[in-house]
Design a protein around this motif. Structure first.
Motif, PDB file in Angstrom:
ATOM      1  N   PHE A 159       0.836  -1.203   0.000  1.00 59.85           N
ATOM      2  CA  PHE A 159       0.000   0.000   0.000  1.00 59.85           C
ATOM      3  C   PHE A 159       0.874   1.258   0.000  1.00 59.85           C
ATOM      4  O   PHE A 159       0.629   2.205  -0.750  1.00 59.85           O
ATOM      5  CB  PHE A 159      -0.920   0.028   1.216  1.00 59.85           C
ATOM      6  CG  PHE A 159      -2.091  -0.915   1.171  1.00 59.85           C
ATOM      7  CD1 PHE A 159      -2.288  -1.815   0.131  1.00 59.85           C
ATOM      8  CD2 PHE A 159      -3.023  -0.907   2.197  1.00 59.85           C
ATOM      9  CE1 PHE A 159      -3.388  -2.670   0.113  1.00 59.85           C
ATOM     10  CE2 PHE A 159      -4.127  -1.742   2.182  1.00 59.85           C
ATOM     11  CZ  PHE A 159      -4.304  -2.632   1.152  1.00 59.85           C
ATOM     12  N   GLN A 160       1.899   1.257   0.839  1.00 61.17           N
ATOM     13  CA  GLN A 160       2.785   2.419   0.921  1.00 61.17           C
ATOM     14  C   GLN A 160       3.548   2.617  -0.388  1.00 61.17           C
ATOM     15  O   GLN A 160       3.745   3.748  -0.833  1.00 61.17           O
ATOM     16  CB  GLN A 160       3.747   2.260   2.107  1.00 61.17           C
ATOM     17  CG  GLN A 160       3.023   2.352   3.437  1.00 61.17           C
ATOM     18  CD  GLN A 160       3.857   1.867   4.605  1.00 61.17           C
ATOM     19  OE1 GLN A 160       4.716   0.998   4.475  1.00 61.17           O
ATOM     20  NE2 GLN A 160       3.598   2.441   5.773  1.00 61.17           N
ATOM     21  N   GLU A 161       3.945   1.529  -1.014  1.00 57.86           N
ATOM     22  CA  GLU A 161       4.690   1.615  -2.269  1.00 57.86           C
ATOM     23  C   GLU A 161       3.835   2.207  -3.391  1.00 57.86           C
ATOM     24  O   GLU A 161       4.278   3.104  -4.114  1.00 57.86           O
ATOM     25  CB  GLU A 161       5.188   0.229  -2.674  1.00 57.86           C
ATOM     26  CG  GLU A 161       5.993   0.229  -3.951  1.00 57.86           C
ATOM     27  CD  GLU A 161       6.450  -1.162  -4.345  1.00 57.86           C
ATOM     28  OE1 GLU A 161       6.537  -1.419  -5.564  1.00 57.86           O
ATOM     29  OE2 GLU A 161       6.710  -1.995  -3.449  1.00 57.86           O
ATOM     30  N   VAL A 162       2.611   1.697  -3.557  1.00 57.65           N
ATOM     31  CA  VAL A 162       1.766   2.218  -4.629  1.00 57.65           C
ATOM     32  C   VAL A 162       1.426   3.689  -4.372  1.00 57.65           C
ATOM     33  O   VAL A 162       1.397   4.492  -5.308  1.00 57.65           O
ATOM     34  CB  VAL A 162       0.505   1.346  -4.854  1.00 57.65           C
ATOM     35  CG1 VAL A 162      -0.520   1.510  -3.766  1.00 57.65           C
ATOM     36  CG2 VAL A 162      -0.121   1.620  -6.194  1.00 57.65           C
ATOM     37  N   ALA A 163       1.222   4.047  -3.131  1.00 58.79           N
ATOM     38  CA  ALA A 163       0.950   5.452  -2.811  1.00 58.79           C
ATOM     39  C   ALA A 163       2.154   6.328  -3.171  1.00 58.79           C
ATOM     40  O   ALA A 163       2.004   7.390  -3.781  1.00 58.79           O
ATOM     41  CB  ALA A 163       0.588   5.606  -1.335  1.00 58.79           C
ATOM     42  N   ALA A 164       3.342   5.882  -2.818  1.00 61.45           N
ATOM     43  CA  ALA A 164       4.553   6.660  -3.131  1.00 61.45           C
ATOM     44  C   ALA A 164       4.753   6.769  -4.638  1.00 61.45           C
ATOM     45  O   ALA A 164       5.091   7.847  -5.155  1.00 61.45           O
ATOM     46  CB  ALA A 164       5.766   6.015  -2.470  1.00 61.45           C
ATOM     47  N   GLN A 165       4.549   5.680  -5.357  1.00 61.09           N
ATOM     48  CA  GLN A 165       4.735   5.690  -6.815  1.00 61.09           C
ATOM     49  C   GLN A 165       3.775   6.649  -7.504  1.00 61.09           C
ATOM     50  O   GLN A 165       4.121   7.248  -8.517  1.00 61.09           O
ATOM     51  CB  GLN A 165       4.523   4.274  -7.379  1.00 61.09           C
ATOM     52  CG  GLN A 165       5.627   3.321  -7.050  1.00 61.09           C
ATOM     53  CD  GLN A 165       5.275   1.885  -7.436  1.00 61.09           C
ATOM     54  OE1 GLN A 165       4.117   1.525  -7.629  1.00 61.09           O
ATOM     55  NE2 GLN A 165       6.302   1.041  -7.533  1.00 61.09           N
ATOM     56  N   ARG A 166       2.589   6.798  -6.958  1.00 60.70           N
ATOM     57  CA  ARG A 166       1.565   7.617  -7.602  1.00 60.70           C
ATOM     58  C   ARG A 166       1.418   9.010  -7.002  1.00 60.70           C
ATOM     59  O   ARG A 166       0.557   9.779  -7.420  1.00 60.70           O
ATOM     60  CB  ARG A 166       0.226   6.885  -7.563  1.00 60.70           C
ATOM     61  CG  ARG A 166       0.272   5.597  -8.375  1.00 60.70           C
ATOM     62  CD  ARG A 166      -1.025   4.854  -8.300  1.00 60.70           C
ATOM     63  NE  ARG A 166      -0.925   3.589  -9.020  1.00 60.70           N
ATOM     64  CZ  ARG A 166      -1.891   3.085  -9.754  1.00 60.70           C
ATOM     65  NH1 ARG A 166      -3.032   3.731  -9.881  1.00 60.70           N
ATOM     66  NH2 ARG A 166      -1.728   1.936 -10.355  1.00 60.70           N
TER      67      ARG A 166
END
Length: 159
Positions: free
Chosen positions: A65-72
């Motif tokens: 969840f944290q990764e997809v948020a950071a990527q976007r």
């Protein structure tokens, strides 16, 4: 009104069926009171046992969840993942809540499969999830407080 800020709840497959003693909601948002008959009917339709995250899986789901948020470029205000559900409050500029929810679930599912914790056929999540637009900073703070009071250590990244 705050725009593009959502309180999203996602449950694991089979963990909260229609007719459950807690009540449930239809796809159109209509509340369904507890019903043992409905519960047993839905339970008979399950094609896999109810899914539960292990502690290691919980860590992987949070990281995804944290990764997809950071990527976007999304901002997570609060996050908790528990055995049978996850809550996240985030700001996702110009994104529909459904797209945010789906991106989070997809990334987490991919990570769980990559770790060989679930098979390619296994679905850890229910099909949809609850998406509530956050109206203002008072509501945001109230929701984040609710999430951060959950056991299992919520992540608070933005208040």
């Amino acid at each position: 009104m705050m725009t593009d800020t959502y309180f999203i709840t996602m449950t694991t497959r089979g963990s909260w069926l229609h007719g459950d003693e807690r009540g449930s909601f239809e796809r159109n948002g209509k509340y369904l009171p507890p019903s043992i008959d409905r519960f047993e009917q839905d339970k008979a339709l399950l094609n896999q046992p109810p899914f539960a995250f292990t502690p290691a899986m919980i860590d992987v789901v949070k990281q995804a969840f944290q990764e997809v948020a950071a990527q976007r470029g999304w901002k997570i205000y609060a996050l908790t993942v528990q055995e049978h559900h996850a809550h996240v409050v985030l700001w996702a500029r110009h994104e529909k809540g459904e797209n945010v929810r789906n991106a989070l679930k997809s990334k987490a599912t991919m990570r769980l499969r990559r770790a060989n914790w679930i098979s390619p056929q296994q679905e850890p999540w229910t099909r949809l999830g609850n998406i509530i637009p956050v109206r203002d900073s008072v509501e945001l703070n109230s929701i984040c407080q609710y999430i951060n009071n959950h056991p299992n250590g919520a992540v608070n990244e933005g208040l």
